[in-house]
Write a protein that holds these residues in place. Structure first.
Motif, PDB file in Angstrom:
ATOM      1  N   ALA A   7      -2.496  10.072   6.999  1.00  0.00           N
ATOM      2  CA  ALA A   7      -2.492   8.643   7.331  1.00  0.00           C
ATOM      3  C   ALA A   7      -1.102   8.195   7.766  1.00  0.00           C
ATOM      4  CB  ALA A   7      -2.968   7.833   6.125  1.00  0.00           C
ATOM      5  N   ALA A   8      -0.078   8.683   7.080  1.00  0.00           N
ATOM      6  CA  ALA A   8       1.302   8.318   7.426  1.00  0.00           C
ATOM      7  C   ALA A   8       1.659   8.806   8.822  1.00  0.00           C
ATOM      8  CB  ALA A   8       2.265   8.888   6.387  1.00  0.00           C
ATOM      9  N   VAL A   9       1.228  10.024   9.159  1.00  0.00           N
ATOM     10  CA  VAL A   9       1.493  10.574  10.492  1.00  0.00           C
ATOM     11  C   VAL A   9       0.740   9.768  11.549  1.00  0.00           C
ATOM     12  CG1 VAL A   9       1.082  12.577  11.983  1.00  0.00           C
ATOM     13  CG2 VAL A   9       2.023  12.900   9.686  1.00  0.00           C
ATOM     14  N   THR A  10      -0.513   9.478  11.277  1.00  0.00           N
ATOM     15  CA  THR A  10      -1.359   8.770  12.251  1.00  0.00           C
ATOM     16  C   THR A  10      -0.838   7.372  12.542  1.00  0.00           C
ATOM     17  OG1 THR A  10      -3.307  10.007  11.504  1.00  0.00           O
ATOM     18  CG2 THR A  10      -3.711   7.959  12.720  1.00  0.00           C
ATOM     19  N   TYR A  11      -0.381   6.673  11.510  1.00  0.00           N
ATOM     20  CA  TYR A  11       0.021   5.276  11.671  1.00  0.00           C
ATOM     21  C   TYR A  11       1.541   5.078  11.689  1.00  0.00           C
ATOM     22  CZ  TYR A  11      -4.865   4.213  11.037  1.00  0.00           C
ATOM     23  OH  TYR A  11      -6.238   4.160  11.194  1.00  0.00           O
TER      24      TYR A  11
ATOM     25  N   THR B 111       6.861   6.093   8.332  1.00  0.00           N
ATOM     26  CA  THR B 111       7.908   7.081   8.075  1.00  0.00           C
ATOM     27  C   THR B 111       8.211   7.245   6.591  1.00  0.00           C
ATOM     28  OG1 THR B 111       8.889   6.557  10.224  1.00  0.00           O
ATOM     29  CG2 THR B 111      10.260   7.762   8.655  1.00  0.00           C
ATOM     30  N   ASP B 112       8.310   6.133   5.868  1.00  0.00           N
ATOM     31  CA  ASP B 112       8.662   6.199   4.446  1.00  0.00           C
ATOM     32  C   ASP B 112       7.588   6.947   3.666  1.00  0.00           C
ATOM     33  OD1 ASP B 112      10.185   5.503   2.045  1.00  0.00           O
ATOM     34  OD2 ASP B 112       8.526   4.150   1.604  1.00  0.00           O
ATOM     35  N   LEU B 113       6.326   6.612   3.894  1.00  0.00           N
ATOM     36  CA  LEU B 113       5.231   7.285   3.192  1.00  0.00           C
ATOM     37  C   LEU B 113       5.171   8.752   3.587  1.00  0.00           C
ATOM     38  CD1 LEU B 113       2.795   7.184   1.327  1.00  0.00           C
ATOM     39  CD2 LEU B 113       1.397   6.466   3.281  1.00  0.00           C
ATOM     40  N   ARG B 114       5.404   9.027   4.846  1.00  0.00           N
ATOM     41  CA  ARG B 114       5.399  10.417   5.321  1.00  0.00           C
ATOM     42  C   ARG B 114       6.442  11.242   4.577  1.00  0.00           C
ATOM     43  NH1 ARG B 114       5.570  12.360  11.633  1.00  0.00           N
ATOM     44  NH2 ARG B 114       6.406  14.435  11.315  1.00  0.00           N
ATOM     45  N   GLN B 115       7.627  10.716   4.397  1.00  0.00           N
ATOM     46  CA  GLN B 115       8.686  11.451   3.699  1.00  0.00           C
ATOM     47  C   GLN B 115       8.335  11.667   2.230  1.00  0.00           C
ATOM     48  OE1 GLN B 115      12.033   8.920   4.566  1.00  0.00           O
ATOM     49  NE2 GLN B 115      12.496   9.950   6.509  1.00  0.00           N
TER      50      GLN B 115
ATOM     51  N   CYS C 131       0.829  -1.208   0.000  1.00  0.00           N
ATOM     52  CA  CYS C 131       0.000   0.000   0.000  1.00  0.00           C
ATOM     53  C   CYS C 131       0.865   1.260   0.000  1.00  0.00           C
ATOM     54  CB  CYS C 131      -0.918   0.008   1.225  1.00  0.00           C
ATOM     55  SG  CYS C 131      -2.220  -1.228   1.185  1.00  0.00           S
ATOM     56  N   VAL C 132       1.913   1.269   0.808  1.00  0.00           N
ATOM     57  CA  VAL C 132       2.803   2.427   0.866  1.00  0.00           C
ATOM     58  C   VAL C 132       3.435   2.674  -0.497  1.00  0.00           C
ATOM     59  CG1 VAL C 132       5.016   3.236   1.795  1.00  0.00           C
ATOM     60  CG2 VAL C 132       3.280   2.313   3.342  1.00  0.00           C
TER      61      VAL C 132
END
Length: 302
Positions: free
Chosen positions: A150-154, A157-161, A131-132
């Motif tokens: 969603a990246a912050v909530t769960y 880290t990779d998706l957040r970046q 999914c990421v």
């Protein structure tokens, strides 16, 4: 002389066609034949059929769920009662089931974030990674803040970046989206901490004000209280005296920014010297437009 009998050869694991098993298992997805468990999913209350042994051996959450049922010594009739999953949708749950049965998943932009949420909740790390990767490759102006949230909530880290890098490149368009206005406090603070936003501070402050007013209505809290962490990341020192004057006039309407924060900016203009202990709020962002006083923003050499 008789020869000693030959020792039996070591066992060998031989495989058939790699596509055979997943293809066969795909035929069992939501197939009522031989199914021994069912789920009533979403507002649609769609019934989805499955097989306990497959779910339990592939997913720790289902294993615990079914083990708890057996330990409670439920009757055969009770074991046939469907599980109700009201907080997801049939398409998302079927994507999870598809992965459990076949180790692959069919994703679209409409369901990818919800499938990611389910992957985290069900402890399916391989599905989470798929999914990421999909979301990271499918980012758009409309999707970026939702994916970032969603990246912050769960804690992804990779998706957040990847989302932040996209937001940094397309800041001007993204701050106009509804998903930007729906960010959590932690989400918007994380974005405002970036030096690489491609937007000047004046429209960025305007976007934060719009976000704060939306959040104030949703959370039923005063604007200043909702935004107290976010406004600390606003770089008022980048504004010219004329822009600070306009900001004060706008701020009188909602008191978004504490007076002391504005006063510190006026003090900087008076002294023309960096005096704050947090140097990042003096740094120009990638999209900051040049102003005459910016030559005083760099801290003096040590």
């Amino acid at each position: 002389m008789a020869q000693a009998p030959a020792l039996p050869s070591a066992p060998a694991t031989l495989g058939g066609k790699s596509s055979g098993l997943p293809s066969a298992l795909r035929g069992l997805i939501n197939n009522a034949q031989f199914s021994d468990v069912s789920f009533v999913v979403g507002k649609e209350r769609q019934v989805i059929h499955a097989h306990r042994c497959i779910l339990a051996c592939r997913c720790p959450v289902f294993q615990r769920m079914f083990s708890h049922q057996l330990q409670a010594e439920r009757s055969p009739q009770e074991l046939q009662v469907p599980f109700v999953l009201a907080d997801t949708t049939p398409s998302v749950f079927l994507a999870v089931i598809e992965f459990i049965y076949t180790n692959s998943v069919t994703l679209t932009c409409d369901i990818a974030l919800e499938v990611l949420t389910s992957a985290v909740e069900y402890g399916l790390d391989e599905l989470r990674k798929l999914c990421v990767d999909f979301i990271g490759q499918s980012l758009s102006v409309e999707l970026a803040c939702e994916a970032f949230q969603a990246a912050v909530t769960y804690g992804q880290t990779d998706l957040r970046q990847r989302c932040l890098a996209f937001i940094e490149r397309h800041t001007q368009e993204i701050v106009r989206t509804q998903s930007f206005r729906e960010l959590s406090d932690l989400g918007i603070v994380s974005i405002l901490q970036s030096d690489r936003l491609t937007l000047d501070e004046v429209p960025l402050i305007r976007a934060v004000r719009e976000w704060a007013h939306v959040s104030s209505v949703v959370l039923d809290m005063p604007v200043a209280e909702v935004a107290q962490d976010a406004v600390r990341e606003l770089r008022l020192f980048l504004l010219s005296p004329e822009e600070l004057t306009t900001l004060e006039r706008e701020n009188a309407k909602d008191e978004l920014i504490p007076e002391i924060q504005i006063a510190q900016s006026w003090k900087f203009h008076a002294l023309k010297k960096v005096i704050d202990s947090e140097p990042h709020i003096f740094r120009r962002r990638r999209g900051t437009l040049p102003r005459d006083h910016h030559r005083y923003l760099d801290p003096p050499p040590k």
